[in-house]
Enzyme design. Structure first.
Site, PDB file in Angstrom:
ATOM      1  N   PRO A   1      54.054  54.169  47.274  1.00  0.00           N
ATOM      2  CG  PRO A   1      55.001  52.816  48.839  1.00  0.00           C
ATOM      3  CD  PRO A   1      53.316  53.382  48.378  1.00  0.00           C
TER       4      PRO A   1
ATOM      5  CG  ASP B   1      47.190  44.272  48.544  1.00  0.00           C
ATOM      6  OD1 ASP B   1      46.431  45.328  48.500  1.00  0.00           O
ATOM      7  OD2 ASP B   1      46.908  42.773  47.971  1.00  0.00           O
TER       8      ASP B   1
ATOM      9  CE1 TYR C   1      43.617  37.897  49.177  1.00  0.00           C
ATOM     10  CE2 TYR C   1      45.262  39.332  50.689  1.00  0.00           C
ATOM     11  CZ  TYR C   1      44.097  38.903  48.986  1.00  0.00           C
ATOM     12  OH  TYR C   1      44.175  40.018  48.063  1.00  0.00           O
TER      13      TYR C   1
ATOM     14  CE  LYS D   1      42.825  43.014  47.888  1.00  0.00           C
ATOM     15  NZ  LYS D   1      44.445  42.794  49.170  1.00  0.00           N
TER      16      LYS D   1
ATOM     17  CG  HIS E   1      38.892  40.870  47.638  1.00  0.00           C
ATOM     18  ND1 HIS E   1      39.313  40.700  48.465  1.00  0.00           N
ATOM     19  CD2 HIS E   1      39.729  40.671  46.374  1.00  0.00           C
ATOM     20  CE1 HIS E   1      40.326  40.144  48.554  1.00  0.00           C
ATOM     21  NE2 HIS E   1      40.026  39.731  47.166  1.00  0.00           N
TER      22      HIS E   1
ATOM     23  CG  LEU F   1      55.878  38.202  39.145  1.00  0.00           C
ATOM     24  CD1 LEU F   1      56.600  38.123  40.506  1.00  0.00           C
ATOM     25  CD2 LEU F   1      56.402  38.742  38.515  1.00  0.00           C
TER      26      LEU F   1
ATOM     27  CB  THR G   1      61.518  33.475  49.107  1.00  0.00           C
ATOM     28  OG1 THR G   1      60.280  31.661  49.160  1.00  0.00           O
ATOM     29  CG2 THR G   1      62.860  32.626  49.173  1.00  0.00           C
TER      30      THR G   1
END
Length: 361
Positions: free
Chosen positions: A25, A55, A60, A89, A122, A243, A298
């Protein structure tokens, strides 16, 4: 020529094809900075909303929660495993060849999966790292003195990250190729590598070339040469922080940083197309030839970020956004520049010295 022919096709469908024939995608859900307690719900909602690329990364500290969300998605019949493209990663502490497989197996255990669709290195530098033992989420995804064995080890005297300067990503790549042979992952790739480092990987790859390069990219850091370089070599360029990472941690913030969503060009186009600034930027990514993995927890923004296939920016508008390119890099992570494979040396100021980790106590 065959490699070039395997590049992503120019039409802007919702998927593209990697050089090994695998479909991926174009837009996925990023999970860097997604809080524990919210990440699982975000993944579940994203998949229900049409996302098929997730991802993530062991460092994380939320892959176990993602694994529970995936388990529920499969149980509820929302998707099957083969419907999803899951990317994780290899962490910096695990660059030594013997540490690579323990790293991916820790991720697979957390995600409750048998294989990954993509596994990427990574960072090129083995820092933070001690080189003494592999470090995964269960060892602690936080900064701590090296003796504690976490994923972010630092020297308690200097407060700087430990650096395993005796290893190089070439030996790491050979171990990555072995993961494909063992069917633990379908495609392998890179993240935060510079062009010279990618070229080295291409030159030493035996059977499995890098399929994906995931680097920071947004209108203020457009990476035009890198995107062209990747296209020439049949590597899909994927943008993280697409972004411009408004919610980036304090350690990556500086006074007078630009705010992308307040830029007059982006604001004007958002009004013209009745879209959000985020949708304008993500549409720009698609038309620039990128894949992108915007992060959100969100629900409304998760839905918004994938609703970008019903309009197009004009060639003139793409040129206007192209002029925003100013080389502003958010994730310099200069705290890891101790290692000789640190990729962004050209971005460091004259007289630079490696600072202590902000998390050191």
């Amino acid at each position: 020529r065959a490699r070039c022919a395997a590049m992503a096709s120019p039409e802007l469908g919702e998927t593209l094809r990697l050089a090994n024939g695998t479909k991926m995608p174009r837009i996925g859900l990023g999970t860097w900075k997604s809080d524990i307690g919210k990440t699982g719900d975000a993944v579940y909602h994203a998949v229900k909303s049409g996302y098929r690329l997730i991802d993530t990364a062991n460092d994380y500290n939320n892959e176990a929660e993602i694994g529970e969300a995936l388990k529920k998605l499969f149980k509820d019949g929302i998707v099957k495993r083969e419907d999803l493209f899951i990317q994780s990663k290899l962490w910096n502490s695990n660059h030594r060849a013997e540490f690579v497989e323990p790293d991916i197996r820790a991720t697979l255990k957390d995600l409750q999966l048998d294989y990954l669709d993509s596994f990427i290195i990574h960072w090129p530098q083995a820092c933070p790292a001690t080189g003494k033992a592999p470090a995964v989420r269960t060892n602690g995804a936080h900064a701590a003195p090296a003796e504690q064995g976490t994923m972010f080890p630092y020297d308690p005297d200097t407060k700087r990250y430990c650096s395993d300067n005796k290893t190089h990503f070439a030996e790491t790549w050979k171990a990555m190729e072995a993961l494909v042979e063992k069917k633990l992952v379908k495609s392998i790739g890179l993240s935060n590598f510079n062009k010279a480092q990618i070229q080295e990987i291409l030159s030493i790859s035996k059977k499995h070339k890098p399929m994906i390069l995931q680097n920071e990219c947004h209108p203020y850091l457009q990476q035009k040469d890198m995107v062209d370089f990747c296209a020439f070599h049949g590597i899909v360029f994927q943008a993280y922080s697409p972004l411009a990472s408004k919610d980036r941690p304090k350690m990556f913030r500086k006074e007078n940083d630009p705010e992308l969503f307040e830029n007059e060009i982006i604001v004007h186009l958002a009004k013209k197309y009745s879209k959000s600034p985020a949708q304008i930027v993500l549409r720009w990514h698609l038309q620039a030839g990128h894949s992108a993995v915007p992060k959100s927890v969100t629900p409304s923004r998760i839905e918004e970020n994938i609703d970008i296939f019903d309009f197009s920016l004009t060639a003139e508008e793409m040129i206007h956004i192209g002029k925003l390119n100013c080389g502003w890099r958010i994730l310099l992570w200069e705290h890891t520049a101790e290692h000789p494979d640190y990729p962004f040396k050209d971005d460091l100021p004259f007289g630079f010295t490696v600072p202590p980790t902000p998390s050191a106590k």
